[in-house]
Design a protein around this motif. Structure first.
Motif, mmCIF file in Angstrom:
data_model
loop_
_atom_site.group_PDB
_atom_site.id
_atom_site.type_symbol
_atom_site.label_atom_id
_atom_site.label_comp_id
_atom_site.label_asym_id
_atom_site.label_seq_id
_atom_site.Cartn_x
_atom_site.Cartn_y
_atom_site.Cartn_z
ATOM 1 N N ALA A 66 113.990 -38.374 119.499
ATOM 2 C CA ALA A 66 115.129 -38.792 118.151
ATOM 3 C C ALA A 66 116.106 -39.644 118.471
ATOM 4 O O ALA A 66 116.232 -40.809 117.981
ATOM 5 N N ASP A 213 100.960 -39.872 97.577
ATOM 6 C CA ASP A 213 100.690 -39.648 99.005
ATOM 7 C C ASP A 213 99.513 -39.593 99.621
ATOM 8 O O ASP A 213 98.975 -39.803 100.628
ATOM 9 N N GLU A 287 117.294 -46.423 105.724
ATOM 10 C CA GLU A 287 117.393 -45.352 106.693
ATOM 11 C C GLU A 287 118.024 -44.209 106.024
ATOM 12 O O GLU A 287 117.565 -43.072 106.356
ATOM 13 N N LEU A 290 115.609 -42.586 103.588
ATOM 14 C CA LEU A 290 114.217 -42.034 103.970
ATOM 15 C C LEU A 290 114.551 -40.777 104.871
ATOM 16 O O LEU A 290 114.129 -39.730 105.040
ATOM 17 N N ASP A 291 115.844 -41.087 105.788
ATOM 18 C CA ASP A 291 116.173 -39.645 106.461
ATOM 19 C C ASP A 291 116.556 -38.546 105.510
ATOM 20 O O ASP A 291 116.365 -37.370 105.788
ATOM 21 N N SER A 293 115.353 -37.797 102.787
ATOM 22 C CA SER A 293 114.054 -37.091 102.036
ATOM 23 C C SER A 293 112.884 -36.721 102.925
ATOM 24 O O SER A 293 111.811 -36.535 102.575
ATOM 25 N N GLU A 294 113.178 -36.422 104.405
ATOM 26 C CA GLU A 294 112.131 -36.261 105.113
ATOM 27 C C GLU A 294 111.636 -34.742 104.991
ATOM 28 O O GLU A 294 112.399 -33.871 104.445
ATOM 29 N N PRO A 295 110.517 -34.595 105.387
ATOM 30 C CA PRO A 295 109.653 -35.067 106.217
ATOM 31 C C PRO A 295 108.734 -36.268 105.511
ATOM 32 O O PRO A 295 108.218 -37.174 106.300
ATOM 33 N N THR A 296 108.458 -36.190 104.073
ATOM 34 C CA THR A 296 107.292 -36.945 103.617
ATOM 35 C C THR A 296 108.019 -37.560 102.403
ATOM 36 O O THR A 296 107.044 -38.285 101.731
ATOM 37 N N LEU A 299 106.441 -41.448 100.979
ATOM 38 C CA LEU A 299 105.775 -41.771 102.300
ATOM 39 C C LEU A 299 105.354 -43.057 102.168
ATOM 40 O O LEU A 299 104.955 -43.625 103.262
ATOM 41 N N ARG A 302 107.222 -45.840 104.436
ATOM 42 C CA ARG A 302 107.272 -45.119 105.932
ATOM 43 C C ARG A 302 106.130 -45.935 106.576
ATOM 44 O O ARG A 302 105.535 -45.415 107.360
#
Length: 393
Positions: A66, A213, A287, A290-291, A293-296, A299, A302
């Motif tokens: 990471a 997705d 950044e 998206l971080d 709303s992780e992990p997907t 999508l 990404r």
């Protein structure tokens, strides 16, 4: 006679061996597991770490990776660097998006299908079906202001709606038509005298579930991306619309809300025929979005290099020096205003460096995840200067 008496027995044994095979296989696997258990109990204790220690090693390696990835993000070129080599950067964006999708450059033998849907006091409505890829078509609605002279070449606005929520039906089971609303991307454009293209993007199944997705993963596996396919659809529609005698090919704008803002930013970055862009309820610190709303989550955003080379300011740098308006609601619940405020100055510096600071505007307004069509059209008017003959009084 005695030999024949063995035949039923042989057949019975063959049948038993066939149908008993799963029993034999299970017994073999069970015996292997017992052997493994015995080996674990009597084996050397040297290579028997505790579970806690093993999990600790895994987490430590994860944190190392990471940190390495965070370093790659920080080392990415800024928007000014992208603006300094726009053609090379634009080619890199194509590679990152896997654009154009396979089959895009193959000429189609199919014609554009145009269907007159009807008209009202605001506009004439035509549905177009444009061939894009083998078996893939761009569909949407082409609107022309009712008050415009039929022979007049009008400037064009591509109005890209967002995902929002599933459209709600009216009492008659139909979707609501053109209406004066902050979220309506056609109303103000028609009022200002523009022809409008309303594209259809992929968002929902009939039951309302989002299946982007699934398509995103399938597109990656086939060597392209869902955004590449959807952008290709807009480009092919432009090819068709700009051949029409009632469109001014030199005056094209695109504006979009939310997901439509994403498509507006990227399509304008890739297609210089779009002269003005308005991006609403999308532009942000990608950044953080998206971080968060992780992990997907999101999508399809990404794709490779999306958080190194292609943060929102870097894509906006490929719109420059063409006029660009960023609209952001100061109470946006999806893309917080703090993120937009953080990255908008990067784009502002690009336009200042190019000597066209007056062509970029970052505009906050009191709203949530919304769009201000009147402000958008005033910005487009300033830079496309349409003929007043087509405008509604």
């Amino acid at each position: 006679m005695r030999a024949r008496s063995w035949i039923p027995l042989v057949l019975l044994l063959l049948a038993w061996s066939y149908f008993a095979r799963p029993v034999y296989d299970f017994a073999w696997v069970a015996a292997g597991r017992l052997r493994d258990m015995a080996g674990a109990r009597i084996g050397s204790p040297t290579l028997r770490p505790s579970r806690e220690a093993e999990v600790g090693r895994s987490l430590a390696q994860g944190e190392e990776i990471a940190g390495y990835l965070r370093g790659l993000r920080r080392a990415a070129p800024d928007a000014l660097t992208v603006a300094g080599a726009p053609e090379a950067a634009r080619e890199q964006l194509r590679r990152s998006l896997r654009y154009p999708p396979p089959g895009f450059d193959t000429p189609s033998t199919e014609a554009v299908v145009e269907t007159l849907v009807g008209e009202d006091e605001f506009a004439t409505y035509r549905e177009l079906k444009v061939p894009v890829l083998p078996g893939v078509y761009a569909t949407g609605m082409y609107l022309r202001p009712k008050t415009a002279d039929p022979a007049q070449k009008l400037p064009l606005v591509i109005s890209a709606h967002g995902r929002g929520g599933m459209p709600s039906e009216t009492a008659d089971g139909k979707l609501p038509g053109l209406r004066k609303s902050r979220r309506d991307l056609a109303w103000d454009a028609l009022k200002h005298g523009y022809a409008v293209w309303l594209p259809v993007y992929v968002h929902y199944n009939q039951d309302g579930s989002d299946f982007r997705d699934r398509l995103t993963a399938r597109a990656w596996q086939a060597g392209t991306s869902l955004p590449a396919i959807e952008i290709a659809k807009t480009v092919k529609v432009l090819d068709a619309l700009l051949k029409r005698p009632d469109i001014d090919a030199g005056r094209v704008a695109m504006m979009g809300h939310s997901y439509g803002g994403f498509y507006t930013l990227y399509t304008t970055a890739l297609d210089p025929r779009i002269r003005v862009a308005v991006v609403a309820a999308y532009f942000n610190d990608r950044e953080a979005v998206l971080d968060g709303s992780e992990p997907t989550g999101f999508l399809d955003w990404r794709f490779p290099d999306s958080l190194t080379l292609w943060r929102d300011p870097s894509v906006a740098a490929l719109v420059a020096p063409r006029p660009l308006l960023i609209e952001a609601g100061n109470q946006d619940q999806l893309f917080p205003i703090a993120g937009a405020r953080k990255v908008a100055p990067e784009v502002e510096r690009v336009y200042e460096r190019l000597g066209v600071a007056d062509r970029f505007e970052f505009r906050e307004f009191v709203a949530r995840h919304d769009f201000d069509g009147e402000a958008a059209m005033n910005f487009i008017d300033r830079h496309l200067k349409p003929s007043p003959r087509g405008a509604r009084e």
